[in-house]
Scaffold this active site. Structure first.
Site, PDB file in Angstrom:
ATOM      1  N   TYR A  32       0.865  -1.185   0.000  1.00 17.36           N
ATOM      2  CA  TYR A  32       0.000   0.000   0.000  1.00 17.36           C
ATOM      3  C   TYR A  32       0.904   1.238   0.000  1.00 17.36           C
ATOM      4  CZ  TYR A  32      -4.663   1.937   0.116  1.00 17.36           C
ATOM      5  OH  TYR A  32      -5.843   2.571  -0.240  1.00 17.36           O
ATOM      6  N   HIS A  37       7.313   5.481   1.429  1.00 15.63           N
ATOM      7  CA  HIS A  37       8.002   4.281   0.942  1.00 15.63           C
ATOM      8  C   HIS A  37       8.883   4.616  -0.266  1.00 15.63           C
ATOM      9  CE1 HIS A  37       4.188   2.286   2.613  1.00 15.63           C
ATOM     10  NE2 HIS A  37       5.147   1.710   3.320  1.00 15.63           N
ATOM     11  N   GLN A  61       3.577  -9.980  13.072  1.00 13.93           N
ATOM     12  CA  GLN A  61       3.785  -8.746  13.826  1.00 13.93           C
ATOM     13  C   GLN A  61       2.478  -8.060  14.189  1.00 13.93           C
ATOM     14  OE1 GLN A  61       6.155  -7.033  10.491  1.00 13.93           O
ATOM     15  NE2 GLN A  61       5.107  -5.137  10.965  1.00 13.93           N
ATOM     16  N   GLY A 147      12.340   3.693   7.667  1.00 15.42           N
ATOM     17  CA  GLY A 147      11.886   5.053   7.953  1.00 15.42           C
ATOM     18  C   GLY A 147      12.023   5.395   9.430  1.00 15.42           C
ATOM     19  N   ASP A 150       8.973   5.015  12.046  1.00 14.57           N
ATOM     20  CA  ASP A 150       8.886   3.884  12.979  1.00 14.57           C
ATOM     21  C   ASP A 150      10.206   3.850  13.741  1.00 14.57           C
ATOM     22  OD1 ASP A 150       6.311   2.309  12.034  1.00 14.57           O
ATOM     23  OD2 ASP A 150       7.329   3.066  10.266  1.00 14.57           O
ATOM     24  N   MET A 184       2.983  10.437   6.664  1.00 14.24           N
ATOM     25  CA  MET A 184       2.345   9.501   5.730  1.00 14.24           C
ATOM     26  C   MET A 184       2.332   8.103   6.325  1.00 14.24           C
ATOM     27  SD  MET A 184       3.561  10.596   1.983  1.00 14.24           S
ATOM     28  CE  MET A 184       3.279  12.261   1.394  1.00 14.24           C
ATOM     29  N   SER A 185       1.229   7.409   6.120  1.00 13.60           N
ATOM     30  CA  SER A 185       1.095   6.048   6.632  1.00 13.60           C
ATOM     31  C   SER A 185       0.021   5.330   5.824  1.00 13.60           C
ATOM     32  CB  SER A 185       0.668   6.096   8.105  1.00 13.60           C
ATOM     33  OG  SER A 185       0.188   4.826   8.510  1.00 13.60           O
ATOM     34  N   SER A 186       0.235   4.037   5.581  1.00 14.72           N
ATOM     35  CA  SER A 186      -0.806   3.266   4.880  1.00 14.72           C
ATOM     36  C   SER A 186      -2.103   3.314   5.678  1.00 14.72           C
ATOM     37  CB  SER A 186      -0.351   1.816   4.713  1.00 14.72           C
ATOM     38  OG  SER A 186       0.923   1.769   4.101  1.00 14.72           O
TER      39      SER A 186
END
Ligand code: AMP
Length: 281
Positions: A32, A37, A61, A147, A150, A184-186
């Site tokens: 995604y 990314h 996870q 990234g 995280d 930004m994040s899925s």
């Protein structure tokens, strides 16, 4: 761009690249794909001759009450984006390929997972270190890019690589944000318009803490209390944690200093979002 689905085939491809004397970078993702990314992929290409992107939503996870099933997926869109940044190989194994029946070995980092996200996501980092160690053995990269969004994940993986003498350079890339500051994040795709507004409180509270520190505030508890009430003014927010801590050990800091890490996890509606930043003098 080659699409590879099996471990054998990936290992052969990477042996071939190494035999030609070329360097290889890996960007592990759960797909995604977004601009965050893609920034990692461009950074990887700056460091190495060839780029492998992995697309794998790693079941181990996710906790039993987390969003594994609902996690957003768009394989065709991801392949197009990887092709556009000129990835050489996309490695996209099935869960069965990665975890055949009988698998019983995992990689556990001892202390770093006992902070921040590890406190509410039990077992999460064991899943991360195990899958990343497997990807390292499968892809055999010279460098791998992660990234800083995280932050704890990057810290845990860097520790694993050091402790297990893995000959892989770990490269951290700063968080890529939307124009209004949201990291930004899925998972941002889960947010409705009202929640999307409330989600801005994460980055704004990092800026708020930075301002307080800049004005001379050194008391971590004061800053946490201030940030907590600021976030809770926004509808649909529920705080998982607000941490001011040492950027290496992730231990709580009572007194703020140049470089102290501020890390946050906040639920906005049903979506759990994280963000972090380092305080600067
Ligand atoms: P994920 O697909 O969420 O597992 O993320 C794959 C990689 O992309 C991880 O190393 C993340 O830290 C990184 N990443 C995700 N979002 C961002 C972002 N907004 N900026 C920079 N890197 C990111």
């Amino acid at each position: 761009m080659e699409i590879i689905k099996t471990i054998d085939h990936m290992q052969q491809a990477s042996d071939g690249i190494r035999m030609e004397g070329e360097s290889l970078a890996l960007v592990p993702t759960m797909g995604y794909l977004h601009e965050g990314h893609l920034t990692l992929m461009r950074a990887a290409k700056d460091h190495c001759d060839r780029l492998v992107v992995s697309l794998f939503v790693n079941p181990t996870q996710f906790g039993p009450n987390e969003d594994f099933e609902a996690y957003p997926r768009d394989t065709q869109g991801d392949l197009k984006k990887a092709e556009d940044v000129r990835a050489d190989i996309v490695f996209m194994p099935s869960a069965k390929e990665m975890y055949p029946q009988g698998a019983q070995t995992s990689v556990v980092v001892k202390d770093l997972p006992q902070h921040l996200c590890g406190l509410s996501r039990s077992g999460h980092f064991d899943g991360v270190t195990t899958v990343v160690a497997k990807l390292f053995h499968i892809v055999k990269p010279h460098a791998a890019v992660f990234g800083q969004k995280d932050y704890q994940q990057l810290a845990v993986i860097s520790r694993m690589v050091m402790d297990l003498d893995m000959d892989i350079r770990i490269i951290g890339v700063p968080t890529v944000r939307e124009a209004d500051g949201l990291a930004m994040s899925s998972r941002n795709s889960y947010l409705n318009p009202e929640e999307r507004m409330s989600a801005l409180s994460l980055k704004k509270s990092l800026d708020l803490a930075q301002r307080l520190f800049h004005e001379g505030e050194k008391n971590a508890q004061m800053v946490k209390d201030f940030v907590r009430s600021y976030i809770l003014e926004h509808p649909h927010t529920k705080i998982d944690y607000i941490s001011l801590c040492d950027p290496v050990t992730l231990e709580d800091a009572n007194t703020l200093a140049d470089g102290t890490l501020m890390a946050l996890a906040v639920r906005v509606g049903k979506t759990r979002l994280i963000d972090n930043g380092r305080l600067k003098k």
